[in-house]
Scaffold this active site. Structure first.
Site, short mmCIF file in Angstrom:
data_model
loop_
_atom_site.label_atom_id
_atom_site.label_comp_id
_atom_site.label_asym_id
_atom_site.label_seq_id
_atom_site.Cartn_x
_atom_site.Cartn_y
_atom_site.Cartn_z
N ASP A 47 0.89 -1.17 0.15
CA ASP A 47 0.09 0.19 -0.03
C ASP A 47 0.88 1.41 -0.02
O ASP A 47 2.04 1.35 0.45
CB ASP A 47 -0.87 -0.08 1.21
CG ASP A 47 -2.00 -1.19 1.19
OD1 ASP A 47 -2.49 -1.66 -0.06
OD2 ASP A 47 -2.45 -1.46 2.33
N TYR A 75 5.15 -9.44 8.55
CA TYR A 75 4.99 -7.84 8.46
C TYR A 75 4.78 -7.47 9.97
O TYR A 75 4.59 -8.33 10.89
CB TYR A 75 3.33 -7.50 8.01
CG TYR A 75 3.25 -7.90 6.45
CD1 TYR A 75 3.36 -6.83 5.58
CD2 TYR A 75 2.81 -9.22 6.20
CE1 TYR A 75 3.25 -7.33 4.18
CE2 TYR A 75 2.71 -9.50 4.78
CZ TYR A 75 2.95 -8.67 3.79
OH TYR A 75 2.61 -8.84 2.47
N ASP A 89 -7.69 1.43 6.78
CA ASP A 89 -6.18 2.16 7.35
C ASP A 89 -6.53 3.46 7.85
O ASP A 89 -7.59 4.01 7.86
CB ASP A 89 -5.45 2.02 6.41
CG ASP A 89 -5.63 2.88 5.02
OD1 ASP A 89 -6.44 3.65 5.06
OD2 ASP A 89 -4.91 2.43 3.99
N ARG A 181 -4.60 -4.99 6.33
CA ARG A 181 -5.69 -4.22 6.62
C ARG A 181 -7.15 -4.91 7.23
O ARG A 181 -7.76 -4.54 8.01
CB ARG A 181 -6.12 -3.46 5.54
CG ARG A 181 -5.17 -1.98 5.42
CD ARG A 181 -5.60 -1.13 4.21
NE ARG A 181 -5.08 -1.76 2.93
CZ ARG A 181 -6.23 -1.77 1.84
NH1 ARG A 181 -7.28 -1.00 2.04
NH2 ARG A 181 -5.77 -2.30 0.54
#
Length: 302
Positions: A47, A75, A89, A181
């Site tokens: 993103d 992550y 987000d 997300r």
């Protein structure tokens, strides 16, 4: 006749530590320009606001992209508790809120439900296609639509910090196609407090690690110089998860022409996928059968 793209026939991988605020495509274009490369792509979109590993493949290395895409990735991300947004987000509009704040133990217990083979509905603002159109475009247009849940393998999901009651930091290792997300959104729903991603960083992807990545400022500073070329990793790095089989000069010649070629037996079984090397360089990827590799991808390098 198609117009030939200008640039060097350069092959390899450049691991970029992507900054926030840029799309993955913008980073790839910057790298392609800086290296004057004819062909470039990346192994897994980040993103715009996310940071970390963006592995950029150049030239013949683009043929190894699927093996990085399929590999596990890790992550580190922070979830803002108490609010959900339309994008899942911090860039989106707040759509609902809650005063409830779960305890550390409640969060840790809830995380168990997100490990293993799970079903995940992608965010509305994602690149998933619906009838040939990207979901994010339809979401921006205000269309009403529903995305189908897809399977995702989550190897690990753990809580690493709780800076304050409103935030929790997590680390996740997962397979292909995962949306962090969506994890934040669904965790917030499960805890009854809502949630969205505040910060996101990809720490590693297959054989590539963020700590070994080059920042974009350095890419720009060293553009069109041998010093930037020195940061390139060989295309063979993208084949790290496949077994290697050495081939003979005759086998290499046959493989380069797209024909089955003799390989020296190794730690593979009949029907396994592997890659053949000659003098340390990748020649082809294919299926091993009866002493030969039957190529599915052939590498054309100088």
């Amino acid at each position: 006749m198609a117009r030939r793209r200008k640039g060097r026939d350069i092959s390899g991988w450049l691991v970029v530590d992507k900054p926030a605020g840029l799309t993955s495509t913008a980073v790839v274009n910057k790298v392609r320009w800086a290296l004057d490369a004819r062909k470039a792509g990346h192994a897994g979109t980040l993103d715009p606001d996310a940071t970390g590993v963006l592995a950029v493949a150049l030239g013949e290395a683009t043929k190894t992209v699927p093996y990085i895409t399929e590999a596990l990735k890790a992550y580190s991300f922070t979830v803002r508790l108490g609010q959900s947004t339309n994008t899942d987000d911090a860039e989106g509009e707040v759509t609902s809120s809650s005063d409830l704040r779960p305890s550390d133990d409640e969060i840790k217990e809830a995380l168990h439900g997100f490990v293993g083979e799970i079903m995940q509905v992608p965010p509305a603002f994602s690149a998933v296609k619906i009838d040939g159109e990207r979901a994010y475009k339809r979401a921006r247009d205000g269309d009403d639509f529903e995305l189908q849940a897809r399977p995702l393998w989550v190897e690990e999901l753990v809580m690493t910090a709780r800076p304050d009651p409103d935030h929790v930091t997590l680390e996740m290792t997962c397979g292909k196609g995962g949306y962090v997300r969506a994890i934040a959104r669904d965790l917030g729903e499960k805890l009854g407090c809502k949630g969205h991603v505040r910060e996101l960083r990809r720490t590693w992807s297959g054989p590539f690690e963020a700590k070994d990545g080059i920042d974009l400022e350095t890419v720009e500073k060293l553009a069109r110089t041998p010093e930037l070329d020195a940061y390139l990793l060989p295309l063979e790095t993208g084949l790290a998860d496949l077994p290697e089989l050495r081939t003979t000069p005759e086998g290499a010649a046959r493989l380069r022409n797209g024909n089955p070629g003799m390989v020296i037996p190794g730690d593979v079984q009949y029907g396994d996928e592997a890659w053949a090397s000659f003098e340390g360089r990748a020649v082809a990827v294919g299926i091993f059968r009866a002493g030969e590799l039957h190529p599915s991808r052939v590498f054309v390098t100088a």
